[in-house]
Design an enzyme around this catalytic site. Structure first.
Site, PDB file in Angstrom:
ATOM      1  CG  ASP A 221      33.763  39.282  44.236  1.00 18.42           C
ATOM      2  OD1 ASP A 221      33.656  38.034  44.644  1.00 18.42           O
ATOM      3  OD2 ASP A 221      34.369  39.503  43.417  1.00 18.42           O
TER       4      ASP A 221
ATOM      5  CD  GLU B  98      33.876  34.936  48.092  1.00 20.93           C
ATOM      6  OE1 GLU B  98      33.840  36.168  47.587  1.00 20.93           O
ATOM      7  OE2 GLU B  98      34.785  34.119  47.719  1.00 20.93           O
TER       8      GLU B  98
ATOM      9  CG  ASP C 226      33.912  34.594  44.592  1.00 24.49           C
ATOM     10  OD1 ASP C 226      32.706  34.914  44.663  1.00 24.49           O
ATOM     11  OD2 ASP C 226      34.836  34.951  44.837  1.00 24.49           O
TER      12      ASP C 226
ATOM     13  NE  ARG D 249      37.208  40.417  52.438  1.00 22.31           N
ATOM     14  CZ  ARG D 249      37.947  41.636  52.035  1.00 22.31           C
ATOM     15  NH1 ARG D 249      37.727  42.512  52.763  1.00 22.31           N
ATOM     16  NH2 ARG D 249      38.470  41.428  50.839  1.00 22.31           N
TER      17      ARG D 249
ATOM     18  CE  LYS E  16      35.195  36.994  41.778  1.00 20.52           C
ATOM     19  NZ  LYS E  16      36.178  37.659  42.336  1.00 20.52           N
TER      20      LYS E  16
ATOM     21  CE  LYS F  28      37.487  32.590  49.040  1.00 17.28           C
ATOM     22  NZ  LYS F  28      37.721  33.889  48.320  1.00 17.28           N
TER      23      LYS F  28
HETATM   24  N1  BES Z   1      38.061  34.903  45.298  1.00 18.23           N
HETATM   25  C1  BES Z   1      38.340  36.161  45.027  1.00 18.23           C
HETATM   26  C2  BES Z   1      39.814  36.658  45.106  1.00 18.23           C
HETATM   27  C3  BES Z   1      40.604  36.307  43.900  1.00 18.23           C
HETATM   28  C4  BES Z   1      40.759  37.251  42.972  1.00 18.23           C
HETATM   29  C5  BES Z   1      41.340  35.024  43.874  1.00 18.23           C
HETATM   30  C6  BES Z   1      41.578  36.966  41.651  1.00 18.23           C
HETATM   31  C7  BES Z   1      42.068  34.706  42.646  1.00 18.23           C
HETATM   32  C8  BES Z   1      42.154  35.605  41.602  1.00 18.23           C
HETATM   33  C9  BES Z   1      37.650  36.977  46.168  1.00 18.23           C
HETATM   34  O1  BES Z   1      36.728  36.328  46.600  1.00 18.23           O
HETATM   35  C10 BES Z   1      37.257  38.369  45.709  1.00 18.23           C
HETATM   36  O2  BES Z   1      36.438  38.496  44.963  1.00 18.23           O
HETATM   37  N2  BES Z   1      38.038  39.307  46.309  1.00 18.23           N
HETATM   38  C11 BES Z   1      37.657  40.698  45.802  1.00 18.23           C
HETATM   39  C12 BES Z   1      37.658  41.539  47.370  1.00 18.23           C
HETATM   40  C13 BES Z   1      36.980  42.836  47.174  1.00 18.23           C
HETATM   41  C14 BES Z   1      35.501  42.792  46.703  1.00 18.23           C
HETATM   42  C15 BES Z   1      37.038  43.719  48.330  1.00 18.23           C
HETATM   43  C16 BES Z   1      38.758  41.210  45.193  1.00 18.23           C
HETATM   44  O3  BES Z   1      40.127  40.841  45.365  1.00 18.23           O
HETATM   45  O4  BES Z   1      38.583  42.070  44.202  1.00 18.23           O
HETATM   46 ZN    ZN Z   2      36.517  34.336  46.468  1.00 18.67          ZN
HETATM   47 MG    MG Z   3      34.674  37.042  45.782  1.00 21.41          MG
END
Ligand code: BES
Ligand code: ZN
Ligand code: MG
Length: 502
Positions: A345, A347, A268, A349, A275, A263
């Protein structure tokens, strides 16, 4: 760095840094014992009594050498109790922390005691890796200040022969240059490393290694139908790329390759599902999966591992610009699946889905491993210690689990029951990009699984292990995954791919 194997006179030769593994209850490692035994044993006892030193595995302490010891500094490394198994990652971190604690002072000469019976080669490897990783400078944008240069020589108290130690050093250097590249790139801020510049860095890094490189720019991605990846990218002025590296030592054979996918979200923000601002700056490291794949491919090529390996890095920036995708949008993935975007968010996947479906169609892989900072839920589940491992193939999963352990990294197998997929059901499209909150590291993996067909596959969710930890290593990304992937490729190389379907 020159290697010398120490003779018995080493106890009286002056050194800049003496690295000394010690066991709990004050037992120094190996047969030779530390130097001038009484001086050091007394000091260790005193430090243990006052609670200033505990030889627990992974502990480390840099001391100003007491009078009578022919060293400027002594680095104590905790080995834990003598009957506990050796933890390579903890040992490496301890060495790294000592080197980091030296900071910018020069350490031209090191003497290291590694004569622990039965594991000298493992300890030697982790010692070298710890030194190279400890020299990494995270502060490259500071206008002044630096880190210690590489030591000129290292004297090893060991029964390994010099040739063996030199082979270990060569491999450790190649591996750590790859890990340190992954660390540097994953730590770069979003304004200085967006997809186009990531590609430039990749081109620079691979030149002269023999790795093949292919870049798909926006136009090709559109023509080929990377609908999910483009949907994420459309909120940013910085255009996406797909970067493909190939290591093919037997080009005539056209063997089915092992494929690695990482990835690469260069920043992000969450997109329209934005966020919270606290710690949002950490999301510059949301490209760490791609950095690990790049690092692994470099090391695989430079070590000339005898297998065909393809590394794929989907690169995008996730921003809420005027053209950004909206929650509720429906987009079409590379393999034709329609996806309802519930949360912009989620993204990672989306870009992985397209990259993996394309990889399966283009390369017919013998197996595929993806690695991603994918979910906050995985951080909640496993903290900063282990990364989540998800797989549709028990054999492959076990190989990867063991490979990671040998490389000093920790994974933990997570479930993939079909029941978890229910929360991804959409009323208007084939699948939603995000389900209910509970168990969402697993639903993210279930989403990915629907894009790899029958391919034997493992997914590593390294959100917890890659984001910056506390303590002395705060602010230094670990480059998680490089050593695991390299060890895994080594282990799989030359294996009959048919064992995967057994
Ligand atoms: N890049 C984040 C995941 C992440 C969170 C990495 C904290 C490192 C530390 C990912 O893109 C994300 O935002 N995931 C969301 C998914 C949700 C919206 C289903 C998450 O984990 O909150
Ligand atoms: Zn991410
Ligand atoms: Mg994200």
């Amino acid at each position: 760095m020159n290697i010398e194997i120490a003779g018995p006179e080493w106890k009286s030769i002056k050194t800049d840094l003496l690295l000394l593994p010690t066991y709990e209850k004050n037992i120094p490692s190996g047969d030779s014992g530390p130097i001038p035994e009484n001086t050091l044993n007394e000091l260790l006892s005193e430090l243990e009594d006052t609670g200033e030193w505990k030889a627990a595995q992974g502990n480390s302490k840099l001391l100003i050498a007491p009078h009578g010891i022919p060293a400027r500094r002594v680095g104590l490394i905790g080995m834990g109790s003598i009957d506990k198994p050796f933890d390579p990652g903890k040992f490496r971190t301890a060495v790294m922390n000592i080197i980091r604690a030296v900071h910018s002072a020069p350490i031209p000469g090191i003497t290291a005691v590694i004569d622990v019976p039965g594991m000298q080669a493992d300890i030697c490897r982790m010692l070298f890796e710890g030194i190279f990783l400890g020299l990494f400078n995270p502060g490259i944008h500071k206008t002044s200040g630096s880190r210690s240069p590489e030591p000129e020589s290292i004297r090893l108290v060991t029964s390994l022969d010099r040739k063996k130690a030199e082979t270990i050093l060569t491999e450790a250097r190649i591996l750590c240059e790859a890990v340190n590249l992954a660390r540097r790139l994953s730590n770069e801020p979003g304004n200085l490393l967006y997809p186009e510049l990531f590609v430039e860095e990749t081109e620079k890094a691979v030149s002269g290694t023999g790795l093949g490189i292919e870049i798909l720019a926006e136009k090709e991605l559109r023509e080929k139908g990377f609908g999910c990846l483009l949907a994420v990218a459309q909120g940013s002025r910085n255009k996406p790329r797909l970067c493909v590296l190939e290591h093919n030592p037997f080009p005539d054979k056209q063997a089915r390759p092992l494929v690695l996918v990482g990835k690469g979200v260069t920043f992000d923000s969450g997109g329209i599902s934005i966020k919270p601002s606290e710690s949002m700056e950490d999301m510059r490291a949301d490209k760490s999966g791609a950095c690990s794949v790049l690092g692994a491919m470099l090391a695989i090529a430079r070590l000339n591992i005898p297998s065909r390996v393809v590394g794929i890095m989907p690169l995008v920036e996730n921003l809420p610009g005027g053209n950004a995708q909206r929650p509720g949008d429906v987009v079409k993935a590379y393999n034709g699946t329609t996806v309802e975007i519930i949360n912009t968010d989620a993204e990672g996947r989306l870009i992985l889905a397209d990259a993996m479906a394309w990889a399966v169609e283009t390369f017919n892989p013998s197996c595929l491993v993806d690695i991603a900072t994918l979910t906050g839920a995985c951080v909640v589940a496993l903290g900063h210690i282990r990364a989540g491992l998800f797989s549709n193939n028990d054999f492959l999963s076990e190989e990867l689990f063991q490979a990671a352990a040998r490389g000093g990294e920790k994974l933990w197998r997570m479930p993939l029951d079909d029941d978890y997929k229910e929360s991804l059901e959409s009323k208007i499209a084939d699948i939603k990009n995000c389900g209910e909150r509970w168990g969402s590291a697993v639903t993210a993996a279930k989403f990915l699984e629907s894009f790899i067909g029958e391919t034997p596959w493992c997914h590593i969710d390294m959100a917890g292990t890659d984001f910056f930890r506390s303590g002395i290593n705060k602010g230094t990304p670990p480059g998680f995954g490089v050593t695991s992937l390299v060890e895994f490729v080594k282990a799989m190389s030359g294996r009959d791919p048919k064992i995967l379907s057994a």
